[in-house]
Design an enzyme around this catalytic site. Structure first.
Site, PDB file in Angstrom:
ATOM      1  N   LYS A  49       0.820  -1.209   0.000  1.00 40.14           N
ATOM      2  CA  LYS A  49       0.000   0.000   0.000  1.00 40.14           C
ATOM      3  C   LYS A  49       0.862   1.271   0.000  1.00 40.14           C
ATOM      4  CE  LYS A  49      -4.048  -1.984  -0.099  1.00 40.14           C
ATOM      5  NZ  LYS A  49      -3.778  -3.408  -0.252  1.00 40.14           N
TER       6      LYS A  49
HETATM    7  C1  LIG Z   1      -9.804  -2.647  -1.761  1.00 39.41           C
HETATM    8  C2  LIG Z   1      -9.214  -3.309  -0.550  1.00 39.41           C
HETATM    9  N1  LIG Z   1      -9.925  -3.341   0.585  1.00 39.41           N
HETATM   10  C3  LIG Z   1      -9.454  -3.912   1.709  1.00 39.41           C
HETATM   11  C4  LIG Z   1      -8.213  -4.494   1.740  1.00 39.41           C
HETATM   12  C5  LIG Z   1      -7.757  -5.167   2.986  1.00 39.41           C
HETATM   13  O1  LIG Z   1      -6.640  -4.598   3.572  1.00 39.41           O
HETATM   14  P1  LIG Z   1      -5.676  -5.503   4.489  1.00 39.41           P
HETATM   15  O2  LIG Z   1      -4.866  -6.364   3.587  1.00 39.41           O
HETATM   16  O3  LIG Z   1      -4.842  -4.475   5.211  1.00 39.41           O
HETATM   17  O4  LIG Z   1      -6.539  -6.264   5.413  1.00 39.41           O
HETATM   18  C6  LIG Z   1      -7.428  -4.488   0.583  1.00 39.41           C
HETATM   19  C7  LIG Z   1      -6.104  -5.103   0.632  1.00 39.41           C
HETATM   20  O5  LIG Z   1      -5.347  -5.496  -0.011  1.00 39.41           O
HETATM   21  C8  LIG Z   1      -7.937  -3.884  -0.598  1.00 39.41           C
HETATM   22  O6  LIG Z   1      -7.233  -3.865  -1.739  1.00 39.41           O
END
Ligand SMILES: Cc1ncc(COP(=O)(O)O)c(C=O)c1O
Length: 386
Positions: A184
């Site tokens: 990210k």
């Molecule tokens: C659009 C979206 N929402 C939520 C998430 C979830 O984030 P995390 O991996 O920190 O749980 C991601 C992660 O890759 C994502 O691309």
């Protein structure tokens, strides 16, 4: 052709990052403590929001947000099909229904017209995902939410830093959820943050992120520490560690610089592909700041003798790593079978899925790396054009 593989992503980890993490390790305080508190304060200040609750993933932030607004079994929650697993699975944690909605073909964001068609008396919330870092068209979404008495939980996993009509993402909807996963725009390895203006929701999310233990008991994580605690609700184990927050504090200081670097790469790509009708560059709406987490091109397959899979393979052959965001949820076996989704129910996302390729875009790319991506894409397009 570059002789070394350019990965799809590589985080920027500096000596300051390493020093901050090592200092925390040596401090003797590893789990939630002063570094998490400081990260939350810095994050809230950076966005200009009232509350920021740090957690150990973006998924956890989404889960806690839905809990805070009171999602219950049987509720409907509107979710774009063009997203990652997390956005919809958190709805299922409550035995509620993720109601999938198609995307706009240009930005790949939720289409407000389609949202209205999906609203039922059971609908309680909308989760707009700011795809790739471009904010959704929030005015009509907020207007629908007002009209139908729905909450808006923004999935801003891609959208730091982004803004919509002059407002920073993180200060617009009811609760906004960020991710600090390794790829990210800033990272803590794994991590997330939920922001809100509502003190009750912030309090609830904080409490539920640590076993539903009363907030006063959080003092046991400070110098005032006590053995006493009370469980108010059965909560979760979603707290962020100080080790991760130590990295987040340093990364956040460079958030604007990271963004500037990604914006510059995006504009190089735009310019370099402008004369190629075979390559659709990302559409950018007026009066927004795009976070440029992703740079997703849409191949004009009708003009090429190669399909998307083979294009990705050929780019790999040129030592360029890519990815695909996303395989729409309705095409995954679980969602397809459980909700009887057909590709034709989501015509835009189903069609777009065959055309999309995410190119590398990150601050540790050198000018030569950016040039290598451009040269490789152009070479393949010229080689395979009809
Ligand atoms: C659009 C979206 N929402 C939520 C998430 C979830 O984030 P995390 O991996 O920190 O749980 C991601 C992660 O890759 C994502 O691309």
């Amino acid at each position: 052709m570059t002789n070394q593989m350019l990965p799809f992503h590589r985080p920027e980890i500096t000596d300051d990052d390493v020093h901050s993490v090592v200092e925390t390790l040596r401090s003797g305080w590893l789990t939630t403590g002063p570094k998490v508190k400081r990260f939350e304060e810095d994050f809230a200040k950076y966005l200009g929001c009232r509350h920021a609750v740090a957690v150990n993933s973006g998924t956890a932030a989404l889960h806690l947000a839905l809990d805070a607004i009171g999602i219950k079994e049987g509720d409907d929650v509107i979710v774009p099909t063009m997203t990652f697993a997390a956005t919809a699975e958190v709805v299922l944690y409550f035995r509620a229904n993720p109601v999938l909605v198609d995307c706009r073909p240009d930005t790949l964001n939720l289409d407000p017209k389609q949202i209205e068609n999906a609203i039922t008396p059971r609908t309680k919330a909308i989760i707009p995902v700011h795809f790739g870092g471009q904010p959704c068209d929030m005015d009509p979404i907020l207007e629908l939410a007002r009209r139908y008495n729905l909450k808006v939980i923004e999935d801003a996993a891609h959208a730091l830093p982004a803004s919509y009509h002059g407002k920073k993402v993180g200060t617009i909807g009811d609760i906004t959820c960020f991710s600090f996963y390794a790829t990210k725009t800033i990272t803590t390895g794994e991590g997330g943050m939920a922001t809100t203006e509502n003190p009750e929701w912030a309090k609830r999310m904080r409490m539920m992120s640590l076993h539903g233990i009363s907030l006063d008991a959080w003092d046991r994580y400070t110098d005032k520490g006590s053995w006493y605690y009370e469980i108010i609700h059965p909560g979760y184990k979603y707290n962020l560690t100080d080790i991760a927050a130590a990295l987040g504090i340093e990364q956040l200081k460079r958030c604007d610089r990271f963004w500037e670097a990604r914006r510059r790469i995006a504009s190089h790509f735009h310019e370099a592909f402008a004369d190629l009708p075979e390559v659709g560059v990302p559409a950018c709406m007026a009066d927004i700041q795009h976070a440029w987490h992703l740079y997703v091109i849409q191949l004009n397959i009708g003009r090429l003798k190669i399909n998307r899979q083979d294009f990705i393979k050929a780019l790999k052959g040129q030592n360029i790593g890519t990815s695909v965001h996303f395989i729409p949820l309705h095409l995954h076996p679980f969602y397809r079978d459980k909700f009887s989704h057909q590709p034709e129910n989501f015509p835009q996302a189903s069609a777009v899925f065959e055309r999309i390729v995410s190119l590398p875009i990150y601050p540790t790319m050198t000018e030569a790396d950016v040039r290598d991506v451009i040269v490789a894409v152009r070479k393949l397009v010229l080689e395979y054009r009809r």
